[in-house]
Design an enzyme around this catalytic site. Structure first.
Site, mmCIF file in Angstrom:
data_model
loop_
_atom_site.group_PDB
_atom_site.id
_atom_site.type_symbol
_atom_site.label_atom_id
_atom_site.label_comp_id
_atom_site.label_asym_id
_atom_site.label_seq_id
_atom_site.Cartn_x
_atom_site.Cartn_y
_atom_site.Cartn_z
ATOM 1 N N GLU A 14 93.367 107.379 5.141
ATOM 2 C CA GLU A 14 92.814 107.761 3.827
ATOM 3 C C GLU A 14 91.692 108.768 4.022
ATOM 4 O O GLU A 14 91.559 109.715 3.244
ATOM 5 C CB GLU A 14 92.317 106.582 3.002
ATOM 6 C CG GLU A 14 92.082 105.290 3.684
ATOM 7 C CD GLU A 14 91.410 104.269 2.738
ATOM 8 O OE1 GLU A 14 91.110 103.185 3.214
ATOM 9 O OE2 GLU A 14 91.187 104.563 1.561
ATOM 10 N N GLY A 80 94.402 91.800 1.012
ATOM 11 C CA GLY A 80 95.464 90.805 0.836
ATOM 12 C C GLY A 80 95.246 90.061 -0.467
ATOM 13 O O GLY A 80 94.137 89.605 -0.749
ATOM 14 N N MET A 196 88.145 92.766 4.996
ATOM 15 C CA MET A 196 87.304 92.495 6.159
ATOM 16 C C MET A 196 85.984 93.273 6.188
ATOM 17 O O MET A 196 85.308 93.257 7.210
ATOM 18 C CB MET A 196 88.106 92.765 7.442
ATOM 19 C CG MET A 196 89.315 91.847 7.567
ATOM 20 S SD MET A 196 90.366 92.194 8.992
ATOM 21 C CE MET A 196 89.304 91.750 10.346
ATOM 22 N N GLU A 197 85.642 93.966 5.108
ATOM 23 C CA GLU A 197 84.433 94.802 5.161
ATOM 24 C C GLU A 197 83.571 94.786 3.907
ATOM 25 O O GLU A 197 82.341 94.940 3.994
ATOM 26 C CB GLU A 197 84.816 96.287 5.421
ATOM 27 C CG GLU A 197 85.529 96.576 6.707
ATOM 28 C CD GLU A 197 87.030 96.364 6.623
ATOM 29 O OE1 GLU A 197 87.555 96.289 5.495
ATOM 30 O OE2 GLU A 197 87.681 96.254 7.669
ATOM 31 N N ASP A 220 99.338 93.208 0.879
ATOM 32 C CA ASP A 220 100.068 92.018 1.335
ATOM 33 C C ASP A 220 99.543 90.825 0.542
ATOM 34 O O ASP A 220 98.585 90.957 -0.222
ATOM 35 C CB ASP A 220 99.854 91.808 2.854
ATOM 36 C CG ASP A 220 98.376 91.677 3.196
ATOM 37 O OD1 ASP A 220 97.762 92.705 3.506
ATOM 38 O OD2 ASP A 220 97.832 90.565 3.107
#
Ligand code: ADE
Length: 252
Positions: A14, A80, A196-197, A220
């Site tokens: 990206e 997710g 995760m961030e 997902d």
């Protein structure tokens, strides 16, 4: 004070697409990150790949703030889905962010950030509204469809993406085990997706008083039912979203 927009992406693909759009582009390499400075539609921006996980993202955003003087942050990436109605290809704008692996019990309640006295960081309401407005204007299926090649829309079954505003949980763990997912859903029922961030970036922005928005494309369902070819989804779907989000952000 001049405004400078920080654009951080959790996926290198990206960032590459966005960096390619920069006018007067310069590169600064620091701490194994490449920061691209320049302008987009005449507006000063700094673009960088955060890498993965809370520490990577926190150090990167701190550098954006202290070294590059950003005054606002836009953070894009994938997540997710937890909410049962979230579909792959939907987009989530964070209203609040929480670190699902923060646990200082018995000293503090689970999820509470030490010394901050809070568990959820609120994204900037003005930027959330701006993101919602821009994304919803572009959510009209025909517009979304024009971003995506027919082949990939079909492959990932992205039909009519919906824009959500809701809570996001972040932690240093890729959630793919249904038991892990169920346990987090039980503990954090308001959370609609996981990555995760975001909540690490939220903490840094909160501490430095930098308004921020976190926008994630659902890649997902955070369990075994995720047939998605992750790299292909990033390249052909999520990166397209990010590019269009950034373009509309600076054009607004
Ligand atoms: N980012 C995208 N999908 C994720 C998942 N299932 N867990 C953590 N981070 C993610």
């Amino acid at each position: 004070m001049d405004s400078i927009l920080g654009i951080m992406g959790a996926m290198p693909e990206e960032i590459k697409g966005i960096a390619d759009l920069l006018e007067n582009r310069k590169e600064v390499v620091l701490g194994q990150r490449t920061y691209y400075t320049g302008t987009l539609k005449g507006k000063p921006v700094v673009v960088v790949f955060s890498r993965w996980g809370k520490v990577a993202a926190a150090t990167t955003v701190t550098t954006l703030i202290l070294r590059f003087g950003i005054t606002e942050l836009l953070f894009t990436g994938v997540a997710g889905g937890f909410h049962p109605e979230l579909k792959i290809g939907d987009v989530v704008i964070a209203s609040r962010l929480i670190q699902h692996d923060m646990d200082s019990r018995p000293i503090l309640p689970r999820f509470e950030i030490p010394l901050e006295g809070i568990s959820f960081f609120e994204a900037d309401s003005r930027l959330v509204q701006k993101a919602e407005r821009l994304l919803k204007e572009r959510t009209v299926p025909s517009v979304f469809h024009s971003w995506l090649d027919e082949e990939y829309r079909h492959a990932f079954n992205v039909q009519a993406p919906i824009v959500w505003v809701g809570d996001i949980a972040s932690g240093d763990r890729f959630i793919a085990d249904p038991d892990d997912k169920a346990e987090l859903q039980r503990l954090l029922p308001s959370v609609i997706c996981v990555e995760m961030e975001g909540a690490a970036v939220a903490q840094v922005c909160y501490e430095y008083k930098i308004p921020y928005a976190v926008i994630r494309t659902i890649s997902d369902t955070a369990d075994h039912n995720s047939p998605v070819d992750f790299p292909s989804f990033i390249r052909h779907v999520a990166s397209r979203y990010s590019l269009e989000i950034v373009k509309s952000w600076v054009e607004d």
